[in-house]
Write a protein that holds these residues in place. Structure first.
Motif, mmCIF file in Angstrom:
data_model
loop_
_atom_site.group_PDB
_atom_site.id
_atom_site.type_symbol
_atom_site.label_atom_id
_atom_site.label_comp_id
_atom_site.label_asym_id
_atom_site.label_seq_id
_atom_site.Cartn_x
_atom_site.Cartn_y
_atom_site.Cartn_z
ATOM 1 N N ASP A 1 48.924 43.436 33.303
ATOM 2 C CA ASP A 1 48.811 42.350 34.141
ATOM 3 C C ASP A 1 49.277 41.307 33.598
ATOM 4 O O ASP A 1 50.049 40.534 34.103
ATOM 5 C CB ASP A 1 47.351 42.041 34.685
ATOM 6 C CG ASP A 1 46.809 42.939 35.890
ATOM 7 O OD1 ASP A 1 47.522 43.912 36.239
ATOM 8 O OD2 ASP A 1 45.620 43.103 35.997
ATOM 9 N N LEU A 2 49.022 40.818 32.329
ATOM 10 C CA LEU A 2 49.501 39.880 31.407
ATOM 11 C C LEU A 2 51.044 39.849 31.223
ATOM 12 O O LEU A 2 51.522 39.000 31.569
ATOM 13 C CB LEU A 2 48.869 39.809 30.019
ATOM 14 C CG LEU A 2 47.455 39.440 29.790
ATOM 15 C CD1 LEU A 2 46.973 39.696 28.243
ATOM 16 C CD2 LEU A 2 47.519 37.848 30.324
ATOM 17 N N MET B 1 45.029 37.050 22.201
ATOM 18 C CA MET B 1 44.707 37.980 23.014
ATOM 19 C C MET B 1 45.724 38.899 23.462
ATOM 20 O O MET B 1 45.824 40.052 23.310
ATOM 21 C CB MET B 1 44.046 37.381 24.521
ATOM 22 C CG MET B 1 43.750 38.682 25.464
ATOM 23 S SD MET B 1 42.093 39.175 24.761
ATOM 24 C CE MET B 1 41.483 40.178 25.891
ATOM 25 N N ARG B 2 47.028 38.076 23.415
ATOM 26 C CA ARG B 2 48.246 38.922 23.775
ATOM 27 C C ARG B 2 48.719 39.708 22.361
ATOM 28 O O ARG B 2 49.204 40.891 22.474
ATOM 29 C CB ARG B 2 49.526 37.867 23.991
ATOM 30 C CG ARG B 2 49.329 37.184 25.377
ATOM 31 C CD ARG B 2 50.172 36.405 25.795
ATOM 32 N NE ARG B 2 50.233 35.296 26.629
ATOM 33 C CZ ARG B 2 49.860 35.380 27.747
ATOM 34 N NH1 ARG B 2 49.608 36.824 28.446
ATOM 35 N NH2 ARG B 2 50.015 34.330 28.912
ATOM 36 N N LYS B 3 48.337 39.232 21.419
ATOM 37 C CA LYS B 3 48.803 39.984 20.173
ATOM 38 C C LYS B 3 47.806 41.109 19.805
ATOM 39 O O LYS B 3 48.075 42.204 19.277
ATOM 40 C CB LYS B 3 48.751 39.115 19.196
ATOM 41 C CG LYS B 3 49.815 38.081 19.051
ATOM 42 C CD LYS B 3 49.731 36.922 17.805
ATOM 43 C CE LYS B 3 51.088 35.988 17.939
ATOM 44 N NZ LYS B 3 51.076 35.149 16.852
ATOM 45 N N ALA B 4 46.531 40.922 20.072
ATOM 46 C CA ALA B 4 45.633 41.565 19.566
ATOM 47 C C ALA B 4 45.447 43.164 20.546
ATOM 48 O O ALA B 4 45.095 43.881 20.317
ATOM 49 C CB ALA B 4 44.011 40.955 19.843
ATOM 50 N N LEU B 5 45.780 42.806 22.029
ATOM 51 C CA LEU B 5 45.639 44.037 22.873
ATOM 52 C C LEU B 5 46.603 44.960 22.424
ATOM 53 O O LEU B 5 46.081 46.135 22.533
ATOM 54 C CB LEU B 5 46.205 43.377 24.506
ATOM 55 C CG LEU B 5 44.918 43.001 25.247
ATOM 56 C CD1 LEU B 5 45.312 42.321 26.670
ATOM 57 C CD2 LEU B 5 44.050 44.012 25.413
ATOM 58 N N TYR C 1 41.431 52.159 29.277
ATOM 59 C CA TYR C 1 42.207 52.274 30.494
ATOM 60 C C TYR C 1 42.236 50.646 31.050
ATOM 61 O O TYR C 1 42.998 50.424 31.406
ATOM 62 C CB TYR C 1 41.623 53.417 31.248
ATOM 63 C CG TYR C 1 42.177 53.101 32.518
ATOM 64 C CD1 TYR C 1 43.554 53.754 32.703
ATOM 65 C CD2 TYR C 1 41.759 52.688 33.821
ATOM 66 C CE1 TYR C 1 44.217 54.112 34.076
ATOM 67 C CE2 TYR C 1 42.324 52.709 35.195
ATOM 68 C CZ TYR C 1 43.638 53.306 35.291
ATOM 69 O OH TYR C 1 44.161 53.482 36.315
ATOM 70 N N LEU C 2 41.033 50.205 30.969
ATOM 71 C CA LEU C 2 40.715 48.621 31.413
ATOM 72 C C LEU C 2 41.657 47.791 30.564
ATOM 73 O O LEU C 2 42.549 46.791 31.292
ATOM 74 C CB LEU C 2 39.255 48.491 31.378
ATOM 75 C CG LEU C 2 39.138 46.824 31.786
ATOM 76 C CD1 LEU C 2 39.057 46.813 33.282
ATOM 77 C CD2 LEU C 2 37.865 46.565 31.609
ATOM 78 N N LEU C 3 41.844 47.908 29.407
ATOM 79 C CA LEU C 3 42.501 46.950 28.455
ATOM 80 C C LEU C 3 44.120 47.237 28.872
ATOM 81 O O LEU C 3 44.687 46.272 28.781
ATOM 82 C CB LEU C 3 42.090 47.314 27.063
ATOM 83 C CG LEU C 3 40.798 46.510 26.511
ATOM 84 C CD1 LEU C 3 40.774 46.960 25.067
ATOM 85 C CD2 LEU C 3 40.695 45.061 26.810
#
Length: 114
Positions: A30-31, A1-5, A22-24
Motif C-alpha cells: 500500500d505504501l 516505517m518505510r525503512k523498517a518494514l 502477511y499484514l505488514l
C-alpha cells in the motif's frame, strides 16, 4: 516505517507470526502504491504549473514550489478580485486580527493556519 518494514519482513528470526508478516507485507505494498500515486500527481501538478502563467510567475519566488504555486494561483485567479495584496492575504487568513474599541485600533499578530 518505510525503512523498517523491509527489514522486518526479511528477518525470519524476529519472531513475527506469518499472519502479521502477511499484514505488514500488504501495508508495505500500500505504501509503495501511494508513493507511486504521489509521484504521478506531483508530476501532473508540475506540468500544470508550467502551463499556467500565474503559477509560473509564483514559482519563481524563493520558497514557493509547484504545489504552493498551484494552490495560490487557484486562490488568486487573475487577481482582479483583490484591490491590494493585503486583501488577498486576508482571504487566506494571514493578516492580524483587528480588535478595536473606542476608536483605538489594536491589531494582534497573525495566526498562521497549520
Amino acid at each position: 516505517m518505510r525503512k523498517a518494514l523491509p527489514r522486518w519482513l526479511e528477518d525470519a528470526e524476529n519472531g513475527l507470526t506469518d499472519a502479521f508478516r502477511y499484514l505488514l507485507n500488504g501495508l508495505a505494498e500500500d505504501l509503495r502504491h501511494l508513493d507511486d500515486r504521489i509521484s504521478s500527481l506531483d508530476e501532473q501538478i508540475s506540468q500544470s504549473v508550467q502551463q499556467d502563467p500565474v503559477a509560473s510567475k509564483l514559482i519563481t519566488l524563493r520558497g514557493v514550489g509547484p504545489l504552493t504555486a498551484s494552490a495560490l494561483a487557484g486562490a488568486l485567479g487573475n487577481g482582479k478580485a483583490f484591490h491590494r495584496g493585503r486583501d488577498f492575504a486576508a482571504s487566506l487568513g494571514l493578516t492580524p486580527r483587528q480588535h478595536s474599541t473606542g476608536g483605538r485600533d489594536r491589531r494582534k499578530r497573525p495566526v498562521i493556519p497549520s
